[in-house]
Write an enzyme that holds these catalytic residues in place. Structure first.
Site, PDB file in Angstrom:
ATOM      1  N   ASP A  12       0.845  -1.207   0.000  1.00 18.17           N
ATOM      2  CA  ASP A  12       0.000   0.000   0.000  1.00 18.17           C
ATOM      3  C   ASP A  12       0.878   1.254   0.000  1.00 18.17           C
ATOM      4  O   ASP A  12       2.098   1.160   0.039  1.00 18.17           O
ATOM      5  CB  ASP A  12      -0.954  -0.016   1.194  1.00 18.17           C
ATOM      6  CG  ASP A  12      -0.224   0.037   2.535  1.00 18.17           C
ATOM      7  OD1 ASP A  12       0.772  -0.683   2.690  1.00 18.17           O
ATOM      8  OD2 ASP A  12      -0.645   0.807   3.420  1.00 18.17           O
ATOM      9  N   GLU A  15       1.675 -10.359   0.906  1.00 16.94           N
ATOM     10  CA  GLU A  15       2.105  -8.966   0.814  1.00 16.94           C
ATOM     11  C   GLU A  15       3.609  -8.926   1.095  1.00 16.94           C
ATOM     12  O   GLU A  15       4.213  -9.928   1.525  1.00 16.94           O
ATOM     13  CB  GLU A  15       1.340  -8.082   1.812  1.00 16.94           C
ATOM     14  CG  GLU A  15       1.578  -6.607   1.552  1.00 16.94           C
ATOM     15  CD  GLU A  15       0.466  -5.671   2.046  1.00 16.94           C
ATOM     16  OE1 GLU A  15      -0.540  -6.142   2.602  1.00 16.94           O
ATOM     17  OE2 GLU A  15       0.636  -4.453   1.858  1.00 16.94           O
TER      18      GLU A  15
END
Ligand code: 9MR
Length: 622
Positions: free
Chosen positions: A197, A603
């Site tokens: 992100d 991630e």
């Protein structure tokens, strides 16, 4: 530090959980059925290092194995050791040990009708080490990522969030609390994006930067070469006469200091702990010197997206005690490391650290509140360990006797993950007490020798516990589980760092072998036959959850660069769309998919690649 029960394995829990796990039938997926039964480090073994592989085979008696060289000549033979049923992988495991083979080259290892290529080299992890650090440059905010510094032209991108100017979030959160905002704007450009992100979080930035700086300082204190001398990583600062490792870490140190609230600023913030169903009340405080928790978009952006294309408004989230102490710890460390390299920067860092510690002591109970639409939480409701860590770093830098008094009064004084007056639990972004003990154990001429020795003993005792955890593991890595939590690969690297420190303190080869065993697991000696690192190994991870390295979602975006570590198996938070389909169907070590949508499993993050840098630098010191 919050509860660390998910991270720390105790034997009793392990046994109880193991029988619960046996009730879970391992499910053969398309991914697992075609996997070779011989699982090993796909990158390579050190000529003088330990060498082990795992064979999955249901037979309960030892099986013969052979190793042949490139011309087919058998150079070594042996028999497997039967480990048996491995509860967290579901595999019936045999272990093969072939450290007797000490000649560099390419070989074939055969056992139980399976054959696998192996590589033996003097420094098999040198490229891995470089790539692991370049990850940080590739995730920088506020600077263009230039084709000249990356391995492929498509990895270049324009600067993201340049500049990153933000004021405090105001308005209503997801629970109806109305945040008052603030009357200033900070330029918080720079730093690294946290992960897949575009958030920049002080709490996670703190441990990540500390780990990189410690990799440098550890080498320096031990009289070893700089693991990344100027030019080693080919970053924009290469050629400035300063270590690339320090240059890279400084990119984040500067950001962490920019997140500090200006002197004299008054803010309305929630003071104390609130339960989630309690409405927040806001109290006006003198917030000068505190540090904002994070800068993040007002809501999560979609994926794929290059940082420069982010259309959302960004805000500063309220300062709190944990974020402040994270900045203090790292700025104190920076003040020490740059003292002769850049005295003005060192002085600025020391001022920020001192001001931060004073502010944190004025406001010891400001907690992160996470009820927003955008950004990770990184909330922590126990801050004694952050205080101990920050105080330790500032003490090591300054030698201030008042800080030593504070350290001695801390419940965590000289404690390590499993040892000391109050064991800290495994190292993680919310469990940082051991970092303070590491700083105290390493520093020369600060603690009286008996206390410094006690700090070292706590770390050594912990390392022994980690080695004990490796005993009986089908895949030989120093972790029993039973739970593999979010970022389990990063947690394993933090364990490997403690093993590396124990080796520094004792010279015992067994500790270094434990570090290698942890790396073996990441590089393919695991039940998924998976190298969890991009670009390294026969079956590397390819599809991380990352907004820019999003090729698998949209071919217009690049595939990831090499050296990126996946978070790894996660059976505790199966909340992404991929993990949801695996609930109840995977054993802990197998709850992982190489899928861009699997954000709880695949991630990537700065706090996972940082101990990966530490470990590869430890194993490949030059
Ligand atoms: O690593 C974090 C993990 O320990 C938490 O359980 C999880 C949920 O809060 O968040 C992880 O951190 C993520 C962060 O919140 C936002 N950026 C991506 C991080 C890695 O997934």
């Amino acid at each position: 530090m919050r509860s660390t029960s998910l991270r720390t394995g105790s034997r009793r829990r392990t046994l109880a959980a193991a029988s619960a796990l046996l009730a879970l039938a391992p499910v053969a997926t398309a991914q697992t059925t075609s996997m070779p039964a011989l699982r090993l480090n796909q990158v390579g073994f050190e000529t003088t290092g330990p060498k082990a592989a795992t064979l999955v085979d249901t037979r309960t008696t030892p099986l013969p194995w052979t190793i042949s060289d490139a011309s087919g000549w058998v150079v070594l033979t042996g028999e497997t050791t039967v480990v048996g049923q491995d509860p967290t992988s579901g595999d019936h495991a045999h272990v093969l040990r072939f450290e007797a083979l000490r000649t560099a080259g390419a070989y074939s290892l055969s056992a139980g009708d399976h054959t696998r290529r192996i590589q033996i080299a003097d420094t098999p992890f040198a490229t891995l080490k470089r790539d692991a650090l370049v990850f940080f440059y590739e995730n920088r905010s506020g600077i263009p990522i230039e084709a000249a510094h990356v391995a492929r032209p498509d990895l270049a991108r324009p600067a993201g969030h340049a500049p990153d100017r933000a004021t405090c979030l105001s308005g209503t959160d997801t629970r109806g609390n109305v945040w008052p905002g603030c009357d200033y704007t900070l330029d918080v450009s720079g730093g690294w994006y946290d992960a897949g992100d575009h958030g920049k979080y002080v709490v996670n930035g703190g441990i990540s930067t500390w780990t990189l700086l410690n990799a440098w300082e550890r080498a320096s204190l031990r009289g070893l070469a700089d693991p990344y001398p100027d030019g080693a990583a080919d970053i924009p600062e290469s050629g400035n006469g300063v270590s690339d490792l320090l240059d890279e870490a400084r990119w984040e140190v500067e950001f962490l200091m920019r997140m500090q609230v200006p002197v004299g600023a008054r803010l309305q913030v929630p003071v104390g702990l609130f339960t989630r169903d309690q409405p927040l009340t806001f109290t006006e405080i003198d917030a000068g010197g505190l540090v904002h928790h994070k800068v993040h978009d007002v809501k999560w952006t979609g994926l794929p997206m290059a940082p420069a294309d982010d259309p959302e408004a960004r805000f500063l989230y309220a300062p709190n005690t944990a974020a402040t102490l994270n900045m203090v710890a790292v700025a104190a460390q920076a003040a020490r490391l740059w003292r002769t390299i850049d005295p003005a920067f060192a002085e600025r860092a020391l001022t920020a650290a001192r001001r931060g510690l004073a502010a944190a002591k004025r406001h010891p109970n400001l907690y992160a509140v996470g009820d927003f639409n955008g950004g990770g939480n990184y909330g922590d409701d126990a801050l004694d360990d952050e205080l101990y860590w920050a105080t330790a770093e500032l003490f090591v830098t300054t030698g201030d006797p008042a800080l030593l008094d504070d350290l001695r009064a801390s419940p965590f004084f000289l404690s390590a993950p499993t040892a000391g007056p109050r064991p800290t639990g495994d190292i993680g972004w919310n469990s940082v007490g051991a970092l303070g003990t590491i700083a105290l154990a390493q520093a020369a001429d600060r603690l009286p020798e008996a206390e410094r020795e006690a700090a070292r003993q706590s770390l050594i005792t912990t390392a022994r516990a980690y080695l004990a955890d490796a005993q009986g593991q089908g895949y030989g890595h120093p972790f029993t589980g039973p739970d593999y939590s979010w970022g389990s690969n990063g947690n394993l690297m933090n364990r490997a760092m403690v093993l590396g420190l124990a080796h520094d303190f004792t010279g015992e080869a067994g500790f270094r072998n434990g570090v290698t065993a942890a790396l073996d697991y990441l590089l393919g000696r695991n039940p998924l036959d998976q190298s969890y690192v991009t670009g390294h190994g026969d079956r590397p991870m390819r599809n991380p959850h990352h907004r820019f390295w999003a090729h698998s979602a949209d071919p217009a975006y690049p595939a990831p660069p090499a050296g990126v570590l996946s978070g790894g198996p996660n059976n505790t938070a199966m909340s992404d769309p991929v993990a949801e389909t695996m609930r109840g169907q995977c054993l802990p070590q197998t709850c992982w998919r190489d899928d861009i949508a699997a954000f709880t499993q695949n991630e990537v993050a700065i706090n996972w690649n940082a101990p990966f840098v530490w470990v590869t630098a430890f194993l490949s010191p030059t």
